[in-house]
Design a protein around this motif. Structure first.
Motif, PDB file in Angstrom:
ATOM      1  N   MET A  23       0.966  -0.005   3.906  1.00  0.00           N
ATOM      2  CA  MET A  23       0.136   0.180   2.707  1.00  0.00           C
ATOM      3  C   MET A  23      -1.318  -0.067   3.073  1.00  0.00           C
ATOM      4  O   MET A  23      -1.664  -1.103   3.651  1.00  0.00           O
ATOM      5  N   GLU A  24      -2.183   0.883   2.754  1.00  0.00           N
ATOM      6  CA  GLU A  24      -3.611   0.723   3.021  1.00  0.00           C
ATOM      7  C   GLU A  24      -4.394   1.260   1.828  1.00  0.00           C
ATOM      8  O   GLU A  24      -4.334   2.443   1.512  1.00  0.00           O
ATOM      9  N   ARG A  25      -5.105   0.373   1.172  1.00  0.00           N
ATOM     10  CA  ARG A  25      -5.804   0.681  -0.080  1.00  0.00           C
ATOM     11  C   ARG A  25      -4.820   1.282  -1.087  1.00  0.00           C
ATOM     12  O   ARG A  25      -3.883   0.625  -1.500  1.00  0.00           O
ATOM     13  N   ASP A  26      -5.001   2.514  -1.495  1.00  0.00           N
ATOM     14  CA  ASP A  26      -4.149   3.122  -2.523  1.00  0.00           C
ATOM     15  C   ASP A  26      -3.129   4.082  -1.944  1.00  0.00           C
ATOM     16  O   ASP A  26      -2.549   4.895  -2.674  1.00  0.00           O
ATOM     17  N   TYR A  27      -2.897   4.023  -0.632  1.00  0.00           N
ATOM     18  CA  TYR A  27      -2.011   4.990  -0.003  1.00  0.00           C
ATOM     19  C   TYR A  27      -0.944   4.278   0.828  1.00  0.00           C
ATOM     20  O   TYR A  27      -1.182   3.194   1.384  1.00  0.00           O
ATOM     21  N   VAL A  28       0.229   4.918   0.916  1.00  0.00           N
ATOM     22  CA  VAL A  28       1.248   4.502   1.878  1.00  0.00           C
ATOM     23  C   VAL A  28       1.136   5.436   3.067  1.00  0.00           C
ATOM     24  O   VAL A  28       1.353   6.645   2.944  1.00  0.00           O
ATOM     25  N   LEU A  29       0.763   4.860   4.225  1.00  0.00           N
ATOM     26  CA  LEU A  29       0.533   5.650   5.427  1.00  0.00           C
ATOM     27  C   LEU A  29       1.734   5.580   6.356  1.00  0.00           C
ATOM     28  O   LEU A  29       2.436   4.567   6.417  1.00  0.00           O
ATOM     29  N   LEU A  30       1.954   6.671   7.106  1.00  0.00           N
ATOM     30  CA  LEU A  30       2.949   6.698   8.172  1.00  0.00           C
ATOM     31  C   LEU A  30       2.198   6.735   9.496  1.00  0.00           C
ATOM     32  O   LEU A  30       1.353   7.616   9.719  1.00  0.00           O
ATOM     33  N   LEU A  31       2.492   5.771  10.395  1.00  0.00           N
ATOM     34  CA  LEU A  31       1.739   5.603  11.633  1.00  0.00           C
ATOM     35  C   LEU A  31       2.658   5.726  12.836  1.00  0.00           C
ATOM     36  O   LEU A  31       3.814   5.267  12.815  1.00  0.00           O
ATOM     37  N   LEU A  32       2.116   6.349  13.917  1.00  0.00           N
ATOM     38  CA  LEU A  32       2.802   6.300  15.200  1.00  0.00           C
ATOM     39  C   LEU A  32       2.690   4.892  15.772  1.00  0.00           C
ATOM     40  O   LEU A  32       1.902   4.065  15.299  1.00  0.00           O
ATOM     41  N   ASN A  33       3.477   4.637  16.819  1.00  0.00           N
ATOM     42  CA  ASN A  33       3.461   3.297  17.400  1.00  0.00           C
ATOM     43  C   ASN A  33       2.095   2.895  17.938  1.00  0.00           C
ATOM     44  O   ASN A  33       1.762   1.708  17.994  1.00  0.00           O
ATOM     45  N   ASP A  34       1.268   3.901  18.333  1.00  0.00           N
ATOM     46  CA  ASP A  34      -0.059   3.576  18.847  1.00  0.00           C
ATOM     47  C   ASP A  34      -1.104   3.472  17.729  1.00  0.00           C
ATOM     48  O   ASP A  34      -2.296   3.343  17.991  1.00  0.00           O
ATOM     49  N   GLY A  35      -0.659   3.547  16.473  1.00  0.00           N
ATOM     50  CA  GLY A  35      -1.583   3.405  15.355  1.00  0.00           C
ATOM     51  C   GLY A  35      -2.130   4.707  14.813  1.00  0.00           C
ATOM     52  O   GLY A  35      -2.849   4.713  13.800  1.00  0.00           O
ATOM     53  N   THR A  37      -2.436   7.907  12.662  1.00  0.00           N
ATOM     54  CA  THR A  37      -1.931   8.211  11.319  1.00  0.00           C
ATOM     55  C   THR A  37      -1.313   9.596  11.278  1.00  0.00           C
ATOM     56  O   THR A  37      -1.952  10.586  11.637  1.00  0.00           O
ATOM     57  N   LEU A  38      -0.042   9.662  10.846  1.00  0.00           N
ATOM     58  CA  LEU A  38       0.604  10.960  10.649  1.00  0.00           C
ATOM     59  C   LEU A  38       0.198  11.566   9.311  1.00  0.00           C
ATOM     60  O   LEU A  38      -0.129  12.743   9.217  1.00  0.00           O
ATOM     61  N   GLY A  39       0.223  10.771   8.255  1.00  0.00           N
ATOM     62  CA  GLY A  39      -0.110  11.266   6.925  1.00  0.00           C
ATOM     63  C   GLY A  39       0.190  10.213   5.883  1.00  0.00           C
ATOM     64  O   GLY A  39       0.441   9.042   6.206  1.00  0.00           O
ATOM     65  N   CYS A  40       0.160  10.608   4.607  1.00  0.00           N
ATOM     66  CA  CYS A  40       0.420   9.683   3.510  1.00  0.00           C
ATOM     67  C   CYS A  40       1.465  10.280   2.583  1.00  0.00           C
ATOM     68  O   CYS A  40       1.701  11.490   2.566  1.00  0.00           O
ATOM     69  N   LEU A  41       2.092   9.407   1.806  1.00  0.00           N
ATOM     70  CA  LEU A  41       3.143   9.826   0.886  1.00  0.00           C
ATOM     71  C   LEU A  41       2.552  10.326  -0.424  1.00  0.00           C
ATOM     72  O   LEU A  41       1.411  10.015  -0.765  1.00  0.00           O
ATOM     73  N   ARG A  42       3.385  11.079  -1.191  1.00  0.00           N
ATOM     74  CA  ARG A  42       2.957  11.564  -2.487  1.00  0.00           C
ATOM     75  C   ARG A  42       2.794  10.399  -3.476  1.00  0.00           C
ATOM     76  O   ARG A  42       3.366   9.321  -3.296  1.00  0.00           O
ATOM     77  N   ARG A  47       3.537   4.706  -5.653  1.00  0.00           N
ATOM     78  CA  ARG A  47       3.626   3.723  -6.731  1.00  0.00           C
ATOM     79  C   ARG A  47       4.929   2.936  -6.659  1.00  0.00           C
ATOM     80  O   ARG A  47       4.969   1.752  -6.990  1.00  0.00           O
ATOM     81  N   ALA A  48       6.003   3.583  -6.236  1.00  0.00           N
ATOM     82  CA  ALA A  48       7.289   2.907  -6.167  1.00  0.00           C
ATOM     83  C   ALA A  48       7.378   1.965  -4.973  1.00  0.00           C
ATOM     84  O   ALA A  48       7.931   0.868  -5.074  1.00  0.00           O
ATOM     85  N   LEU A  49       6.828   2.394  -3.824  1.00  0.00           N
ATOM     86  CA  LEU A  49       6.984   1.598  -2.598  1.00  0.00           C
ATOM     87  C   LEU A  49       5.962   0.470  -2.466  1.00  0.00           C
ATOM     88  O   LEU A  49       6.203  -0.494  -1.732  1.00  0.00           O
ATOM     89  N   GLU A  50       4.840   0.595  -3.146  1.00  0.00           N
ATOM     90  CA  GLU A  50       3.765  -0.405  -2.967  1.00  0.00           C
ATOM     91  C   GLU A  50       4.256  -1.839  -3.171  1.00  0.00           C
ATOM     92  O   GLU A  50       4.049  -2.694  -2.305  1.00  0.00           O
ATOM     93  N   PRO A  51       4.936  -2.179  -4.301  1.00  0.00           N
ATOM     94  CA  PRO A  51       5.380  -3.573  -4.444  1.00  0.00           C
ATOM     95  C   PRO A  51       6.495  -3.947  -3.475  1.00  0.00           C
ATOM     96  O   PRO A  51       6.614  -5.116  -3.083  1.00  0.00           O
ATOM     97  N   LEU A  52       7.290  -2.961  -3.034  1.00  0.00           N
ATOM     98  CA  LEU A  52       8.384  -3.259  -2.110  1.00  0.00           C
ATOM     99  C   LEU A  52       7.867  -3.580  -0.716  1.00  0.00           C
ATOM    100  O   LEU A  52       8.456  -4.397   0.008  1.00  0.00           O
ATOM    101  N   LEU A  53       6.778  -2.946  -0.304  1.00  0.00           N
ATOM    102  CA  LEU A  53       6.224  -3.186   1.030  1.00  0.00           C
ATOM    103  C   LEU A  53       5.696  -4.607   1.188  1.00  0.00           C
ATOM    104  O   LEU A  53       5.506  -5.084   2.310  1.00  0.00           O
TER     105      LEU A  53
END
Length: 812
Positions: A23-35, A37-42, A47-53
């Protein structure tokens, strides 16, 4: 994009690529192992994953096939085009699974079996349907063979897209309030005044620029108008008027909003009709023009509902013609003089196929389709008959414009003639195909169409008395528990013996086994001990219909139309001839002489010609519904139930009804006695409820699928009267289909359903905007049985079919 592809290409071919979830600011990011960024979720997923993370005990892992991911990146012209499907696995303690599943369900996100995961961890899905007494009866692959993974994803994506689109529209927030005409007898609520404003804009074409589909633009130095979705150009501004879709949630008074529009524009309708008559050329096939509004409903009972609404809200201000039945008015001049004409889809389609078709020879000021999702299949005669009507304005009323797929609302746009989407091919090109390719442009385009053509609000904006829900937790008596264990063991042994046999699901499956245990929870020791020779198909059919809900359809053998299966009177009741014909309620109503005496038995109208003796027997069958004093169910009930028995659930229900009968509510300053409705999907359960109520001297009425539509209305009127019986027994599907039950303020649900949509529809018909009292809903759940598992498994309407224990029929 090139850098990202290079990083991914360094991984071995054929490998499954794993990503960190952060989670970074208002987005859920997907990252490779080297950091990287692949992209962000819809947005909805974020909104659903933010509190779970933020939960330390949970670990998230995103995975995707490397080859498919690289193909998506290489084929994208720009970063925003690279929309890829990624699986996210959640690892955590087993004790958190149930709570996690409930949280995700509240955000309309459903867990699926993963394609790739760490197999060193046990797999647990709180959204999966289970049968506690029959564990490991079939391999998972066998249970899931009816629906592919891709199909499940598409259906879940539709549900999620609809939710996101409705959350993104803002037309409703920008509408001014428009007061009703002085001839309107009922004061409009605020949301209805805004609906009246929306409809007035859509009919006049006076629409705010931000909600128009055509926007001005400079093209090669010339001012043009460009379609916001198709980018089609036009030198002059196209008209944007002619109707739309009123898609407010059920119970918000859509019919009153339409009646307010009719009475407010009735003089305008007269002027339009006169101008049309004065034109030199008539439109093809039109012989007469009228100021009248044609209202089309799914079946005859709703004509009665509209007649009652018109009487309440417009009194004698309008002239109404009921265009239904053998003696319906066919004179063009008489129809044209009316202010409102009411008919059914079947009557319209039947006339359209014959030479006697006055409705298509009239140019109407307005056509209104009630329950407009009835024409969601463009290739049916219902859709063609409606689309071919000549009219100035077209309106669709439906609380569910999208039920199974985007084509549902596309069919409504076709009826509206909302160019260019009067063509389903165009709708598929610009909406359906991008959606299936998971292109986010599909959501953007659908939001544009909704804001322009659709008004959708929910009851959250209303100040309703609401509902109080309670669950009565019961335990079986020792004799009941013994019979329950005995039946469970028989079914368990049989299911285990059938594992791997291809014919198992046809002969007897998990659905039927689960059904027997549910019935035992209702009937207790009144139920005879389970035997393969006494397996009742009627119980299975009734439960099957309840599981399918409203989306499932069958074709009527007479009118040949796909109708909701829940609207088939004999969907659970075979004809005497034991034929395969199935008739919708309207066609069966047209053949009333098919009854062979008191009770549900009928001759098939397609298999036999009937004599006067049968007509006489049918006339004798119209007995009073109150109390069932003639014991018309006793003969068959004796063969079904034990002579003596005990049911914990029936005793609890009877006690609760006795308490409800002693309660009162205050309505408009007056003290009134409460009224109760008891719902069950099984007619045999209602038989047993009736037996207990008779023994307790409780007067009751009953409506089920065998009750003719004409008789249903009389029973409902009797229930609504202050001096009438205060308890109504009703099959769940009957109550959910087209009836307004606002006389009731106590609702009792005898058994839980895997597919709760029909149950919710029945409850929603009692909680409407004119409802004055809080509705108390009581559900019954027997502990340590299948019902306890069902309480946590009441998820969305497709779960039953997706689990694979029922076939996935056409129309679901």
């Amino acid at each position: 994009m090139a850098t990202l592809n290079a990083r991914l290409s360094a991984s071995p071919a054929g490998q499954i690529q794993r990503f960190q979830v952060k989670m970074e600011r208002d987005y859920v990011l997907l990252l490779l192992n080297d950091g990287t960024t692949l992209g962000c979720l819809r947005g909805n997923m974020t909104r659903a994953l933010e509190p779970l993370l933020k939960r330390e005990q949970l670990t998230f892992e995103a995975v995707a096939p490397l080859h498919a991911l690289r193909q998506k990146i290489l084929s994208a012209g720009r970063p925003s085009d690279a929309v890829a499907h990624i699986d996210i696995n959640i690892y955590g303690p087993l004790s958190s699974a149930r709570e996690l599943g409930d949280f995700l369900s509240s955000h309309k996100i459903w867990l699926q079996r993963p394609d790739y995961h760490d197999r060193s961890f046990a797999y647990e899905n709180p959204h999966a349907i289970r049968f506690p007494e029959i564990e490991d009866a079939l391999p998972l692959q066998e249970l899931r063979q009816e629906m592919s993974t891709e199909q499940r994803r598409l259906e879940n994506d539709v549900l999620q897209l609809v939710s996101e689109v409705q959350d993104s529209t803002h037309r409703a927030d920008c509408l001014e309030r428009l007061t009703g005409d002085r001839r309107l007898q009922t004061q409009l609520l605020e949301h209805q005044e805004r609906a009246l404003s929306f409809m007035a804009q859509r009919e006049s074409g006076d629409i705010p620029d931000e909600f128009r589909l055509w926007e001005p633009a400079a093209v090669d130095g010339r001012e043009m108008f460009v379609h916001r979705i198709t980018k089609t150009r036009c030198a002059i501004r196209p008209e944007e008027k002619g109707g739309g879709i009123l898609a407010d949630e059920m119970g918000m008074g859509k019919s009153l909003s339409v009646l307010a529009l009719i009475i407010k524009t009735i003089e305008e309708g007269h002027a339009w009709a006169q101008r049309s008559r004065d034109e030199e050329f008539l439109h093809d096939g039109v012989k007469e023009y009228t100021h009248s509004t044609l209202v089309i409903v799914p079946f005859a009972l709703l004509i009665n509902s509209w007649m009652a609404e018109i009487k309440t809200h417009l009194a004698d201000a309008v002239n109404v013609v009921k265009y239904h039945g053998q003696r319906r008015e066919r004179d063009l001049a008489a129809l044209a003089r009316s202010d409102i004409v009411l008919t059914t889809y079947k009557t319209l389609a039947t006339d359209a196929a014959s030479k006697k078709d006055p409705l298509h020879q009239i140019g109407w000021f307005r056509v209104v389709l009630d329950e407009a999702h009835s024409i969601r299949r463009p290739n049916t005669t219902f859709h063609r008959a409606c689309a071919n009507l000549s009219t100035r304005s077209r309106w669709c009323l439906t609380g569910t414009p999208i039920q199974n797929g985007l084509e549902d609302i596309g069919a409504l746009f076709m009826f509206l003639r909302a160019e260019p989407f009067h063509s389903m091919a165009q709708f598929r090109r610009f909406l359906v195909v991008p959606f299936e390719q998971r292109d986010p442009i599909a959501k953007t385009r659908l939001v544009i169409l909704y804001d322009s053509l659709v008004l959708r609000r929910t009851k959250d904006i209303l100040d309703l008395p609401g509902q109080h829900e309670r669950i009565r937790q019961l335990r079986l008596s020792p004799p009941e528990a013994k019979q329950y264990r005995h039946t469970s063991n028989i079914l368990n042994r049989y299911i285990r013996q059938q594992v791997g046999e291809r014919e198992m699901r046809r002969k007897f499956g998990l659905f039927q086994a689960h059904l027997q245990l549910r019935i035992l929870c209702n009937h207790g020791t009144h139920q005879k001990f389970f035997s393969w020779k006494r397996r009742r198909l009627q119980d299975e059919k009734e439960a099957f219909v309840a599981e399918l809900g409203f989306n499932a359809e069958r074709h009527c053998a007479v009118c040949r139309q796909p109708r909701p299966i829940i609207n088939f009177s004999n969907a659970h009741n075979d004809f005497v001839q034991n034929c395969a014909h199935v008739l919708c309620t309207e066609c069966l109503e047209d053949h009333d002489s098919s009854r062979v005496g008191p009770g549900p038995l009928r001759h098939c109208p397609l298999c036999q010609n009937f004599g006067n003796s049968l007509r006489d027997a049918a006339r004798d069958a119209d007995a009073d519904a109150t109390m069932h004093n003639d014991d018309e169910y006793d003969e068959t009930a004796d063969a079904y139930f034990q002579p003596v028995g005990h049911s914990t659930k029936m005793e609890a229900l009877t006690k609760d009804l006795q308490e409800a009968l002693g309660e009162t509510v205050r309505v408009d300053g007056r003290i009134k006695k409460t009224k109760s409705i008891v719902f069950s999907c099984w007619t045999r359960t209602l038989d047993l409820v009736g037996k207990y109520l008779k023994e307790a001297n409780i007067e009751f009425l009953r409506v089920d699928g065998d009750c003719l539509l004409s008789k249903r209305q009389r029973i409902l009127d009797q229930f609504s009267n202050d001096g009438g019986p205060r308890v109504m027994l009703m099959t769940t599907g009957t109550g959910a289909f087209g009836l307004n039950l606002t006389a009731a303020n106590r609702i009792f649900i005898v058994e839980l359903q895997w597919n709760p949509s029909v149950e919710r529809q029945a409850i929603a018909r009692a909680i409407r905007i004119r409802q004055k009292d809080k509705v108390v809903i009581t559900r019954y759940m027997v502990l340590d049985t299948v019902e306890q598992e069902m309480q946590s498994q009441q998820i969305n309407k497709r779960r039953a079919a997706q689990a694979g224990f029922v076939n996935h029929p056409e129309g679901t």
